[in-house]
Design a protein around this motif. Sequence first.
Motif: not given
Lengths: 563, 186
Positions: A474-498
């Motif tokens: 909810e707070r992220a929508l104040q700074h980023f668009s829905e598409q940007e957040i969707a892109e962030a989690f589409a690009a992330s998976r286990g191996v991209t996390l430290p």
Amino acid sequence: MSDVAPEETRPEGQALIIANHTPVTGQRRRPSGEPPPLPRELNTTAAAWLIGFAGWACVWALVFLFDGPEVWITERDLEWMGPIVDNRQSWLTPSMQKVSEIGTFWATPVVGWVTIIGGLAARRIRHVVLLIVALSLVAFISTVISVQIGRPRPLGVSIIGAWEGFAQPSRPVALFAASVVSAGLTLAPFGRWRRSWFFASAALVAMFGFAQLYVAVDHPTDVLAAATVGVAVTLLVYRLWAPESVFPITYRGGKTAHLDIAGARGAAIRNGLESQLGITATDVQLIGVESSAGSTPLSIATADGSRVFAKLYSRSHLRSDRSYKLFRTLRYGRLEDEQRFSSVRRLIQHEDYMLHVMRRAGIDCMEPMGIVEITPDHEYLLVAEFIQGGREIGEVRVTTSLIDAGLTTVAQMWGAGLAHRDIKPANIMVQGDRLRLIDVAFGEVRPSPWRQAVDLANMMLVLALGSSPELVYERALQHFSEQEIAEAFAASRGVTLPSALRASVKKDGRALLECFRELAPERPMVSIQRWSVRRIGLTLWVTVVTIALLAVFVGSLNDIGLT
Amino acid sequence: MRILWTTWRQRCAQLAVSVFLLALTGGCSVSSSLSAPTCENGQSTLIVAQSVPSAELVPCLTELPRGWTVQTVEITQQGTTIRMDSDRAGTVAAVLWFKESCDTSDAVSLPSDLDGAELFEYIVRITPSFRAQRYYVFPGGCVWWDFDFNADNSAALSIDLGNSLVLVSRDALNENIRDSFIDEEL
């Protein structure tokens, strides 16, 4: 006109400089010829063995060039070994033959393989490689010298042991000496254990050498020269490429990346801080070592009662960084845009630069205070502001204002074309109501869009660990668009996390990644595999080199005494 | 003042890596480094003599015929083995052995071309490729050739190579040691 800058106009922390460039505080330029805080030197023992080796080299040169020395040395050798051979005892002879046989055929392979297996089990790949390098060099030197000198086995005595080729220097003694020294430097912790191992090794080498004289396969000088070659070459190899101060042998567990800050290095750190930054250190302690593997983090108390933070970088950290980047490139291709650093100096300059760039972009990270040279090209200290009273974000309740601060930080990085690339709980500190980003070593200017998207996903995951994904979204929508957040989690998976963040998410138990994906609009996953000519070439090169080295190593096991 | 410290260190590292690779690729093998016992150079001949202390005669080689090269030389307390390659007869086409004794039960006796030694020969086959053993037996020792040629190479090659073998007496070697080295003997 006064040569001295007025006190009130001089920036805080900067040394007072007068017109003839002589600093009046501790800060000063190191004159040419003056050693750095921690000079890189061989210790006395290694230097003594090297002098011994140089002495033998002179003897070999004399023997090679003139006939006289060879005759004189052989006469003395036969005089010395005469009493031993002439007084062979029937009860002792079988034992001496057995010792000679074990030393010639079994000792080096057994000690060598135990060291290799033990070293691999303790993940000391470097030490294991150096064992092979040392044995190869000793075998090479022994063979070349023996062929050039061409000394026969002892004359005028009955030889009752096994031998091969020329006598000087004794190849089995040299390889055995090299293997026991390598074993000590690879497996025994510095101090009492290593001293005991070296005393025991000296006794074993001496016993083997005596047996070689008893069975008359070697002259006394063959044994002495071989022991000198074996020990000196091995010590030199280990001192140059795995010095104890950088690659200590410990069995205390924990990260092996951290350097010992006691003794000479501790004094060098204090000296360097004083002379290069004008900071008088009263106490130097390790800090946050459990969450740091790429450097040795330090908390330093100063004479004025304040603290500074410092990160000690050495060649071992540079090599870890290179291995990490090679692995990432092989695994993901060009996505990471990885370029390795050519030196420790470049590595630390990069982190210092990233701190400045981040602060210029308005990102709340530590204030850099300077770089201290500990050993030129080998060790440097990055000094920065200590976050007084700061706690890792994982240790505090994550409020809405902290969530906003975290998301603002990512938005600022996006706006300035930056990526942190290592966002995890240990790298986000909370100081009062401030959220402060630390450890920008992996930071990058103009990163790939994928990398920026992953920064956002990782930040949202960190924030959700201490709150809820719904609130963070909810707070992220104040700074980023829905598409940007969707892109962030589409690009992330286990191996991209430290790995530390991955462990925290796993420990948390909530399926946070999936939760965020459900909250965001549906979007096809972003492939994290990128194939390029460079990646294919690099993969082939690494594979071929590995196979070739293994093949050559296996093929030369006999030559370097490991079979 | 040292200003080339890093460069020197890099050079040392490069040298060490080169030597390491050279060593790993066979440069540190004793058998590939030893030279064959030539009759002109006594260095190898002395340890060849020491490899069979009972032998009254010791083998050495004069100049090898064109096309023959020494591949490896093994000299141990158990004897001496010299493997040779030929550009026509193939890799390891001939092996010269020097031991305390040898089995000549299948071989036939022939007039010897080397003083002090009896000659025996055992021909396994002549076609399609030549395979044979030629033994020189003398008090306390035995030297023999083991020929195994590629197809289409005649036994004449073995005669050429055989002519390069010389047997020197241990007494002559001892005299040489006393004259030019020290007052000891093999």
